[in-house]
Structure formats: C-alpha cells, structure tokens
Write a protein that holds these residues in place. Structure first.
Motif, PDB file in Angstrom:
ATOM      1  N   PHE A 157       3.836   5.288  -8.159  1.00  0.00           N
ATOM      2  CA  PHE A 157       3.423   5.239  -6.758  1.00  0.00           C
ATOM      3  C   PHE A 157       3.749   3.871  -6.159  1.00  0.00           C
ATOM      4  N   GLY A 158       3.604   2.822  -6.949  1.00  0.00           N
ATOM      5  CA  GLY A 158       3.965   1.486  -6.485  1.00  0.00           C
ATOM      6  C   GLY A 158       5.428   1.401  -6.083  1.00  0.00           C
ATOM      7  N   LEU A 159       6.283   2.065  -6.835  1.00  0.00           N
ATOM      8  CA  LEU A 159       7.703   2.101  -6.464  1.00  0.00           C
ATOM      9  C   LEU A 159       7.894   2.816  -5.127  1.00  0.00           C
ATOM     10  N   TRP A 160       7.242   3.948  -4.965  1.00  0.00           N
ATOM     11  CA  TRP A 160       7.343   4.688  -3.704  1.00  0.00           C
ATOM     12  C   TRP A 160       6.732   3.901  -2.537  1.00  0.00           C
ATOM     13  N   SER A 161       5.750   3.056  -2.828  1.00  0.00           N
ATOM     14  CA  SER A 161       5.106   2.285  -1.755  1.00  0.00           C
ATOM     15  C   SER A 161       6.036   1.230  -1.166  1.00  0.00           C
ATOM     16  N   LEU A 162       7.160   1.004  -1.811  1.00  0.00           N
ATOM     17  CA  LEU A 162       8.148   0.085  -1.239  1.00  0.00           C
ATOM     18  C   LEU A 162       8.786   0.667   0.027  1.00  0.00           C
ATOM     19  N   TYR A 200       6.952  -0.512   3.128  1.00  0.00           N
ATOM     20  CA  TYR A 200       7.250  -1.938   3.273  1.00  0.00           C
ATOM     21  C   TYR A 200       8.657  -2.128   3.834  1.00  0.00           C
ATOM     22  N   THR A 201       9.584  -1.307   3.378  1.00  0.00           N
ATOM     23  CA  THR A 201      10.953  -1.360   3.902  1.00  0.00           C
ATOM     24  C   THR A 201      10.973  -1.017   5.388  1.00  0.00           C
ATOM     25  N   VAL A 202      10.212  -0.006   5.772  1.00  0.00           N
ATOM     26  CA  VAL A 202      10.109   0.359   7.192  1.00  0.00           C
ATOM     27  C   VAL A 202       9.560  -0.825   7.995  1.00  0.00           C
ATOM     28  N   TYR A 203       8.536  -1.481   7.463  1.00  0.00           N
ATOM     29  CA  TYR A 203       7.965  -2.663   8.120  1.00  0.00           C
ATOM     30  C   TYR A 203       9.034  -3.746   8.324  1.00  0.00           C
ATOM     31  N   LEU A 204       9.747  -4.072   7.248  1.00  0.00           N
ATOM     32  CA  LEU A 204      10.749  -5.136   7.333  1.00  0.00           C
ATOM     33  C   LEU A 204      11.893  -4.773   8.280  1.00  0.00           C
ATOM     34  N   LEU A 205      12.338  -3.534   8.247  1.00  0.00           N
ATOM     35  CA  LEU A 205      13.402  -3.106   9.157  1.00  0.00           C
ATOM     36  C   LEU A 205      12.949  -3.181  10.614  1.00  0.00           C
ATOM     37  N   THR A 206      11.688  -2.855  10.862  1.00  0.00           N
ATOM     38  CA  THR A 206      11.152  -2.948  12.226  1.00  0.00           C
ATOM     39  C   THR A 206      11.087  -4.401  12.685  1.00  0.00           C
ATOM     40  N   VAL A 207      10.617  -5.282  11.813  1.00  0.00           N
ATOM     41  CA  VAL A 207      10.593  -6.716  12.160  1.00  0.00           C
ATOM     42  C   VAL A 207      12.009  -7.197  12.460  1.00  0.00           C
ATOM     43  N   TYR A 208      12.937  -6.833  11.598  1.00  0.00           N
ATOM     44  CA  TYR A 208      14.327  -7.261  11.774  1.00  0.00           C
ATOM     45  C   TYR A 208      14.895  -6.744  13.091  1.00  0.00           C
ATOM     46  N   ALA A 209      14.648  -5.490  13.405  1.00  0.00           N
ATOM     47  CA  ALA A 209      15.220  -4.870  14.606  1.00  0.00           C
ATOM     48  C   ALA A 209      14.604  -5.405  15.896  1.00  0.00           C
ATOM     49  N   LEU A 210      13.304  -5.694  15.881  1.00  0.00           N
ATOM     50  CA  LEU A 210      12.625  -6.082  17.118  1.00  0.00           C
ATOM     51  C   LEU A 210      12.516  -7.587  17.337  1.00  0.00           C
ATOM     52  N   SER A 242       4.411   0.867  12.369  1.00  0.00           N
ATOM     53  CA  SER A 242       5.455   1.589  11.636  1.00  0.00           C
ATOM     54  C   SER A 242       5.100   1.706  10.161  1.00  0.00           C
ATOM     55  N   TRP A 243       4.575   0.618   9.588  1.00  0.00           N
ATOM     56  CA  TRP A 243       4.138   0.646   8.192  1.00  0.00           C
ATOM     57  C   TRP A 243       3.023   1.675   8.015  1.00  0.00           C
ATOM     58  N   ALA A 244       2.042   1.672   8.929  1.00  0.00           N
ATOM     59  CA  ALA A 244       0.914   2.603   8.828  1.00  0.00           C
ATOM     60  C   ALA A 244       1.394   4.058   8.887  1.00  0.00           C
ATOM     61  N   LEU A 245       2.316   4.343   9.779  1.00  0.00           N
ATOM     62  CA  LEU A 245       2.861   5.696   9.881  1.00  0.00           C
ATOM     63  C   LEU A 245       3.606   6.074   8.596  1.00  0.00           C
ATOM     64  N   ALA A 246       4.451   5.172   8.114  1.00  0.00           N
ATOM     65  CA  ALA A 246       5.198   5.444   6.887  1.00  0.00           C
ATOM     66  C   ALA A 246       4.254   5.596   5.692  1.00  0.00           C
ATOM     67  N   ALA A 247       3.207   4.775   5.635  1.00  0.00           N
ATOM     68  CA  ALA A 247       2.237   4.864   4.539  1.00  0.00           C
ATOM     69  C   ALA A 247       1.469   6.187   4.605  1.00  0.00           C
ATOM     70  N   THR A 248       1.138   6.620   5.805  1.00  0.00           N
ATOM     71  CA  THR A 248       0.459   7.908   5.976  1.00  0.00           C
ATOM     72  C   THR A 248       1.354   9.047   5.499  1.00  0.00           C
ATOM     73  N   LEU A 249       2.615   9.008   5.906  1.00  0.00           N
ATOM     74  CA  LEU A 249       3.560  10.031   5.458  1.00  0.00           C
ATOM     75  C   LEU A 249       3.719  10.011   3.941  1.00  0.00           C
ATOM     76  N   LEU A 250       3.761   8.816   3.365  1.00  0.00           N
ATOM     77  CA  LEU A 250       3.851   8.696   1.912  1.00  0.00           C
ATOM     78  C   LEU A 250       2.636   9.325   1.244  1.00  0.00           C
ATOM     79  N   MET A 251       1.446   9.020   1.740  1.00  0.00           N
ATOM     80  CA  MET A 251       0.227   9.563   1.147  1.00  0.00           C
ATOM     81  C   MET A 251       0.191  11.084   1.243  1.00  0.00           C
ATOM     82  N   LEU A 252       0.584  11.618   2.395  1.00  0.00           N
ATOM     83  CA  LEU A 252       0.604  13.074   2.563  1.00  0.00           C
ATOM     84  C   LEU A 252       1.605  13.720   1.611  1.00  0.00           C
ATOM     85  N   THR A 253       2.779  13.121   1.517  1.00  0.00           N
ATOM     86  CA  THR A 253       3.809  13.649   0.627  1.00  0.00           C
ATOM     87  C   THR A 253       3.382  13.534  -0.830  1.00  0.00           C
ATOM     88  N   TRP A 254       2.863  12.375  -1.198  1.00  0.00           N
ATOM     89  CA  TRP A 254       2.440  12.138  -2.586  1.00  0.00           C
ATOM     90  C   TRP A 254       1.365  13.135  -3.003  1.00  0.00           C
TER      91      TRP A 254
END
Length: 116
Positions: A62-67, A70-80, A96-108
């Motif tokens: 799960f820690g691997l998937w939680s990256l 974090y990647t979504v967060y970093l890409l958003t910072v980079y883009a904006l 963006s991180w919260a949305l991605a984390a929610t999607l991860l939790m639902l999928t997991w």
C-alpha cells in the motif's frame, strides 16, 4: 510515553532538516527529506510487531501505491507554480492529493478487501 516522545522527535528533526536545507545552496534536497522513511519506519515497526508479516507486506505494498497521490501533488505544484500564487498552488495541490488519496482508498478497498 518515551516511545511517543521519540516518534515526535523524529518528526521534529525532519522539519528542522527541511528548514535548514531550504536555506542552503542545495535547497532542492529539502524535497528529498520528506521521502526519508521516518514515518514508514514507525508504521512498519508497529505493524510488524503487532500483526503478521503478511500484514506488513500488505502495508508495504500500500505504501508503494500511496506514491501515486504524492505524484499527483508534485505534478500539481509543478504545473501551477508559475501561474498561481503560492497559496493557490499549495491549496490546489493538497486538494489534488486528497482526491487522489480518496480514489486510492476506494480502489484499494475493492481490490484488497481486508475483512477486518
């Protein structure tokens, strides 16, 4: 109680390292410090001592998937970062991180149901 204090101390040392590195010539290294597995070590020690090794493996997976969030967060910072204020950039990246984390939790929870 000592264990809790030591965990807090690790977190405080990480924040201190980030603050000091951000002021140095090698400021980009401050972005590496949050990836030091301080909290992962704590989580893995607790899971490994209180649960099975299979549960520890699942936690590591799960820690691997939680990256991904974090990647979504970093890409958003980079883009904006060049188009928005710091506050807008960081709030958007956090959302963006919260949305991605929610999607991860639902999928997991659908792919790896624990049954606990």
């Amino acid at each position: 109680m000592l264990s809790l204090f030591l965990k807090c101390l690790l977190g405080a040392l990480a924040v201190l390292a980030i603050a000091l590195l951000s002021r140095s010539k090698n400021f980009v290294v401050a972005g590496l410090v949050p990836l030091f597995p301080t909290f992962a070590l704590i989580a893995h020690a607790i899971v490994g001592s209180e649960r099975s090794m299979a549960d520890l493996r699942t936690t590591a997976l799960f820690g691997l998937w939680s990256l991904l969030p974090y990647t979504v967060y970093l890409l958003t910072v980079y883009a904006l970062s060049l188009r928005c204020t710091l506050t807008t950039t960081l709030l958007s990246a956090t959302a963006s991180w919260a949305l991605a984390a929610t999607l991860l939790m639902l999928t997991w929870s659908r792919v790896y149901p624990t049954g606990h």
